[in-house]
Motif scaffolding. Structure first.
Motif, PDB file in Angstrom:
ATOM      1  N   ASP A  22       0.824  -1.201   0.000  1.00  0.00           N
ATOM      2  CA  ASP A  22       0.000   0.000   0.000  1.00  0.00           C
ATOM      3  C   ASP A  22       0.864   1.261   0.000  1.00  0.00           C
ATOM      4  OD1 ASP A  22      -2.645  -1.050  -0.093  1.00  0.00           O
ATOM      5  OD2 ASP A  22      -2.467  -1.655   2.005  1.00  0.00           O
ATOM      6  N   ASP A  61      -4.004   6.503  -2.462  1.00  0.00           N
ATOM      7  CA  ASP A  61      -3.661   5.215  -1.867  1.00  0.00           C
ATOM      8  C   ASP A  61      -4.922   4.406  -1.558  1.00  0.00           C
ATOM      9  OD1 ASP A  61      -0.626   6.085  -1.074  1.00  0.00           O
ATOM     10  OD2 ASP A  61      -2.055   7.699  -0.702  1.00  0.00           O
ATOM     11  N   HIS A  72      -6.132   1.008  -3.715  1.00  0.00           N
ATOM     12  CA  HIS A  72      -6.314  -0.188  -2.878  1.00  0.00           C
ATOM     13  C   HIS A  72      -7.734  -0.737  -3.058  1.00  0.00           C
ATOM     14  CE1 HIS A  72      -5.909  -2.451   1.054  1.00  0.00           C
ATOM     15  NE2 HIS A  72      -7.220  -2.304   1.004  1.00  0.00           N
TER      16      HIS A  72
END
Length: 335
Positions: free
Chosen positions: A171, A179, A183
């Motif tokens: 991550d 981010d 994800h």
């Protein structure tokens, strides 16, 4: 020292704290929107070392040179340096910029500074990363990062076929908008949810190669049965692959990434990882510069989210997934 020399000295200072201490007295004829001089545009990136942001900066400066504009570029010291970005915004406003282009490290950490800039008549455009709320800026030019993550996830899932995934997640920065979006998109593409038993582990990398390598090494010590890896970006992918290689797992794990830089395309061609999702930072930068120049001329403001596109790059195409090969990628990387 002349005023222009003083300003130049300020801009080349390597730290934000030094940069924010540099101010220059401006005459009325030297304002950001005055027709007698170039339009001043501020560019604030998350860092000044990540190749993606280097390309964004180079593209903005090059395009500004063709539009009677100049770009004053500053950056955070690291991904997640909200205080540094706030200081940069405040300094740019003092320097009389007509517009600010920013890639927010944290979509909420800079809202106050953005609001103050807008109140002073500065056009504010987010590049690459949305703010939360989205209307904290006048407009956003960016990749749809959920889509980019989903493309990576779908490809990794298709590569595994009927084999159940044993997944590790490289991550980015906790709390970062990009981010979180990548994800989430990746897991959607894989058909998984956070906490699923197929996820062996996850670690923040801040998009940094060295941090990603160390994180992957630590995760592999706990469980080396991994067969798939998500990576936030290509520096993280290179770090993850280095750790996998040292463990004798190179070529045995399906690794995908996002960025589409020229080095990343070369990595895919060399088989270091299977695919990457290309972004187009040059397009983001050029469109952002054009928007500020137009605003300086007649007050026209852009609005909303402008999707600058995402393209899966791989030399191992799979049915049902639109992709381009690395030859195409090498011709179009970070265009």
């Amino acid at each position: 020292m002349s005023r222009s020399s003083t300003l130049l000295a300020c801009l080349v200072v390597p730290t934000l704290l030094a940069a924010t201490a540099c101010t220059a007295t401006k005459s009325g004829s030297d304002s950001g929107g005055d027709s007698s001089g170039p339009v001043k545009i501020g560019l604030v990136t998350k860092t000044d070392t990540n190749p993606y942001f280097v390309k964004l900066r180079e593209s903005a400066k090059a395009h500004a040179g063709t539009q009677n504009a100049e770009v004053i570029a500053v950056a955070g010291k690291f991904d997640g340096d909200n205080e540094g970005q706030v200081a940069a915004i405040e300094n740019l406003v003092q320097q009389g910029v007509k517009g600010i282009l920013i890639t927010p490290s944290n979509s909420t950490g800079i809202l106050g500074a953005l609001k103050q800039a807008k109140e002073k008549g500065v056009l504010v455009i987010a590049l690459d990363t949305e703010t939360d709320p989205k209307d904290a800026v006048d407009a956003t030019y960016a990749t749809n990062n959920v889509t980019a993550g989903e493309l990576q996830g779908k490809y990794v899932k298709a590569t595994l076929g009927q084999t159940p995934p044993k997944l590790l997640l490289m991550d980015g920065t906790p709390g970062g908008t990009v981010d979180e979006q990548r994800h989430r998109g990746f897991l959607q593409g894989m058909g998984l949810k956070d906490g699923a038993p197929e996820i062996l582990g996850a670690a923040p990398t801040n998009g940094d190669q060295n941090k990603a390598q160390a994180a992957m090494e630590n995760l592999l010590q706990r469980d080396a049965s991994v067969n798939a890896v998500y990576t936030l970006n290509e520096p993280a992918a290179r770090g993850a692959v280095a750790a996998l290689t040292a463990k004798g797992l190179a070529g045995k794990v399906a690794v995908g990434s996002i960025d589409g830089g020229c080095q990343g395309v070369a990595d895919v061609k060399a088989g270091k990882y299977l695919a990457t999702v290309m972004q187009f930072p040059k397009k983001m930068a050029e469109q952002g510069v054009d928007a500020v120049v137009a605003f300086s001329k007649d007050g026209t403001k852009p609005s909303g989210f402008q999707d600058t596109g995402a393209q899966l790059i791989t030399d191992k195409p799979l049915p049902g997934l639109d992709s381009k090969d690395t030859a195409w990628g090498a011709q179009n990387c970070w265009g």
